[in-house]
Design a protein around this motif. Sequence first.
Motif, PDB file in Angstrom:
ATOM      1  N   SER A  44       0.811  -1.213   0.000  1.00 18.91           N
ATOM      2  CA  SER A  44       0.000   0.000   0.000  1.00 18.91           C
ATOM      3  C   SER A  44       0.844   1.263   0.000  1.00 18.91           C
ATOM      4  O   SER A  44       2.009   1.257   0.415  1.00 18.91           O
ATOM      5  CB  SER A  44      -0.933   0.021   1.223  1.00 18.91           C
ATOM      6  OG  SER A  44      -0.180   0.118   2.417  1.00 18.91           O
ATOM      7  N   VAL A  45       0.212   2.334  -0.471  1.00 20.30           N
ATOM      8  CA  VAL A  45       0.777   3.682  -0.405  1.00 20.30           C
ATOM      9  C   VAL A  45      -0.374   4.609  -0.034  1.00 20.30           C
ATOM     10  O   VAL A  45      -1.447   4.540  -0.632  1.00 20.30           O
ATOM     11  CB  VAL A  45       1.395   4.133  -1.745  1.00 20.30           C
ATOM     12  CG1 VAL A  45       1.878   5.574  -1.652  1.00 20.30           C
ATOM     13  CG2 VAL A  45       2.546   3.219  -2.138  1.00 20.30           C
TER      14      VAL A  45
ATOM     15  N   ARG B 130      -5.399   6.433  -0.956  1.00 18.33           N
ATOM     16  CA  ARG B 130      -4.677   5.212  -0.605  1.00 18.33           C
ATOM     17  C   ARG B 130      -4.848   4.153  -1.686  1.00 18.33           C
ATOM     18  O   ARG B 130      -5.966   3.855  -2.105  1.00 18.33           O
ATOM     19  CB  ARG B 130      -5.201   4.675   0.738  1.00 18.33           C
ATOM     20  CG  ARG B 130      -4.538   3.384   1.209  1.00 18.33           C
ATOM     21  CD  ARG B 130      -5.130   2.971   2.553  1.00 18.33           C
ATOM     22  NE  ARG B 130      -4.581   1.716   3.034  1.00 18.33           N
ATOM     23  CZ  ARG B 130      -3.460   1.583   3.725  1.00 18.33           C
ATOM     24  NH1 ARG B 130      -2.739   2.667   4.005  1.00 18.33           N
ATOM     25  NH2 ARG B 130      -3.031   0.404   4.138  1.00 18.33           N
ATOM     26  N   THR B 131      -3.737   3.627  -2.146  1.00 19.76           N
ATOM     27  CA  THR B 131      -3.746   2.403  -2.943  1.00 19.76           C
ATOM     28  C   THR B 131      -3.412   1.269  -1.997  1.00 19.76           C
ATOM     29  O   THR B 131      -2.311   1.225  -1.442  1.00 19.76           O
ATOM     30  CB  THR B 131      -2.713   2.458  -4.085  1.00 19.76           C
ATOM     31  OG1 THR B 131      -3.169   3.332  -5.122  1.00 19.76           O
ATOM     32  CG2 THR B 131      -2.507   1.080  -4.697  1.00 19.76           C
ATOM     33  N   ALA B 132      -4.379   0.406  -1.742  1.00 19.54           N
ATOM     34  CA  ALA B 132      -4.166  -0.815  -0.967  1.00 19.54           C
ATOM     35  C   ALA B 132      -4.472  -1.949  -1.935  1.00 19.54           C
ATOM     36  O   ALA B 132      -5.628  -2.261  -2.182  1.00 19.54           O
ATOM     37  CB  ALA B 132      -5.080  -0.870   0.251  1.00 19.54           C
TER      38      ALA B 132
ATOM     39  N   GLN C 164      -8.370   1.247  -4.539  1.00 18.83           N
ATOM     40  CA  GLN C 164      -8.005   2.613  -4.166  1.00 18.83           C
ATOM     41  C   GLN C 164      -9.147   3.252  -3.395  1.00 18.83           C
ATOM     42  O   GLN C 164     -10.326   2.980  -3.662  1.00 18.83           O
ATOM     43  CB  GLN C 164      -7.699   3.474  -5.399  1.00 18.83           C
ATOM     44  CG  GLN C 164      -6.248   3.409  -5.845  1.00 18.83           C
ATOM     45  CD  GLN C 164      -5.885   4.522  -6.807  1.00 18.83           C
ATOM     46  OE1 GLN C 164      -6.605   4.801  -7.750  1.00 18.83           O
ATOM     47  NE2 GLN C 164      -4.755   5.169  -6.581  1.00 18.83           N
ATOM     48  N   THR C 165      -8.790   4.123  -2.459  1.00 16.66           N
ATOM     49  CA  THR C 165      -9.789   4.894  -1.725  1.00 16.66           C
ATOM     50  C   THR C 165      -9.354   6.350  -1.665  1.00 16.66           C
ATOM     51  O   THR C 165      -8.164   6.670  -1.767  1.00 16.66           O
ATOM     52  CB  THR C 165      -9.988   4.372  -0.291  1.00 16.66           C
ATOM     53  OG1 THR C 165      -8.731   4.424   0.406  1.00 16.66           O
ATOM     54  CG2 THR C 165     -10.518   2.949  -0.298  1.00 16.66           C
ATOM     55  N   LEU C 166     -10.332   7.216  -1.499  1.00 18.62           N
ATOM     56  CA  LEU C 166     -10.091   8.654  -1.345  1.00 18.62           C
ATOM     57  C   LEU C 166     -11.079   9.185  -0.316  1.00 18.62           C
ATOM     58  O   LEU C 166     -12.277   8.934  -0.409  1.00 18.62           O
ATOM     59  CB  LEU C 166     -10.261   9.374  -2.683  1.00 18.62           C
ATOM     60  CG  LEU C 166     -10.041  10.892  -2.733  1.00 18.62           C
ATOM     61  CD1 LEU C 166      -9.607  11.317  -4.141  1.00 18.62           C
ATOM     62  CD2 LEU C 166     -11.318  11.660  -2.353  1.00 18.62           C
ATOM     63  N   ASP C 167     -10.570   9.916   0.664  1.00 20.98           N
ATOM     64  CA  ASP C 167     -11.403  10.584   1.660  1.00 20.98           C
ATOM     65  C   ASP C 167     -11.103  12.077   1.618  1.00 20.98           C
ATOM     66  O   ASP C 167      -9.926  12.481   1.626  1.00 20.98           O
ATOM     67  CB  ASP C 167     -11.111  10.072   3.069  1.00 20.98           C
ATOM     68  CG  ASP C 167     -11.642   8.671   3.309  1.00 20.98           C
ATOM     69  OD1 ASP C 167     -12.459   8.200   2.484  1.00 20.98           O
ATOM     70  OD2 ASP C 167     -11.237   8.057   4.306  1.00 20.98           O
TER      71      ASP C 167
END
Length: 384
Positions: free
Chosen positions: A214-215, A252-254, A258-261
């Motif tokens: 992840s990053v 976040r790339t897990a 990917q997620t974005l908050d």
Amino acid sequence: MTENGSDKVADGRPREDPHPLSGRPDLRRVGANPDFWYPVALSRSVRGGQVAAAVFAGERIALYRARSGAVHALEDRCAHRQVPLSMGVVDGETLRCCYHAWAYRGDGRISQIPYLSKGDARPPRGVRAYPVREAYGLVFVFPGAPEKAEVTALPDVPAFASPAYRTMTFSRTVRCHYSFMHENLLDMNHQFLHRGVVGKLQPKLLGYESGPTSVEARYLFTHTGGKRNRSASLLAAEGLGGQASSDVMTIRTAYPYQTLDLVPEKADHPALRLWAVYVPEDAEQRVCHAYGLLMIEKPRIPVALNVAWPFIRHFTERVFAEDRTAVEAEQRAWDEQGEDRNHEVFSLILDVRDVLRTNGVPLAPRPSANSRLCEGRTSEDLMP
């Protein structure tokens, strides 16, 4: 934590040489790891008693919803004449090929061949069945080793079921390698691309953390001028007054999701949350299908979001269209040059490339038709 501009990653390893001839494997030749759950269709597109065609990295899949309501995923080739099962007909709990009416159960086994007699040759056992689950309004399949499906969790999207958020679903084909999409969302320095929609946005990288899978990056966004689309203000929870604010965005790339908050200034929780994944369609993985769940916080006056909903969708579609134009241009450059001549200087993107490269799988040459045997079957099982 690794800050922008450092020459080493968190564990002290030398950072990847940004020059394209550094000797590192070309990321655009690395395939998506199949040992994860990937959406291949919207649940609403697989209607009761109907069949839908789907695909993962060149593997054609037939989805059908049985009479019980359960969705099944089968290899999209009849074991008889290789006619696509997605052309077939749902018969109760089975799927019948449109050609000779061979019937398949949800586990891929043949349940009936209408005209089979004792003197006929031994029929095959069936076709490959994929583990399949429905969640978040999507149909997920597990393209990898079937035994890993039970021990591999579906992606966690807690805001989807929260009454505090309303979800907008996206499903679009993009003509590029999935890695370009990861880079696009993580690298918020490309806001100049969206200047006509969001005005002048000044992103500042606050820091980021990298790990084996992840990053995660955090940015501070400040609107510094120019005309800003009204929907952008609503998404940033500025309200109807449109007061300027600074927002903190965490991306976040897990692998492989990917997620974005986005948390507005003075807020203690996200005003919007995004979950996304980019599913390769072709065997060469130069085309992907982007699935996204955009969860938007409901305002104090719920009707306001209902009124704004079509405008917010138009805004997000416009931003996505601009991003798609850019990443597809990147893919065309790769195709024309036959290799990745990208000169990246942003350490965050070098780290996410390393995550995608090490967690992905090499793209193998596509096997010939004569050499393809479905997993777990012998040549006797495949007798005509």
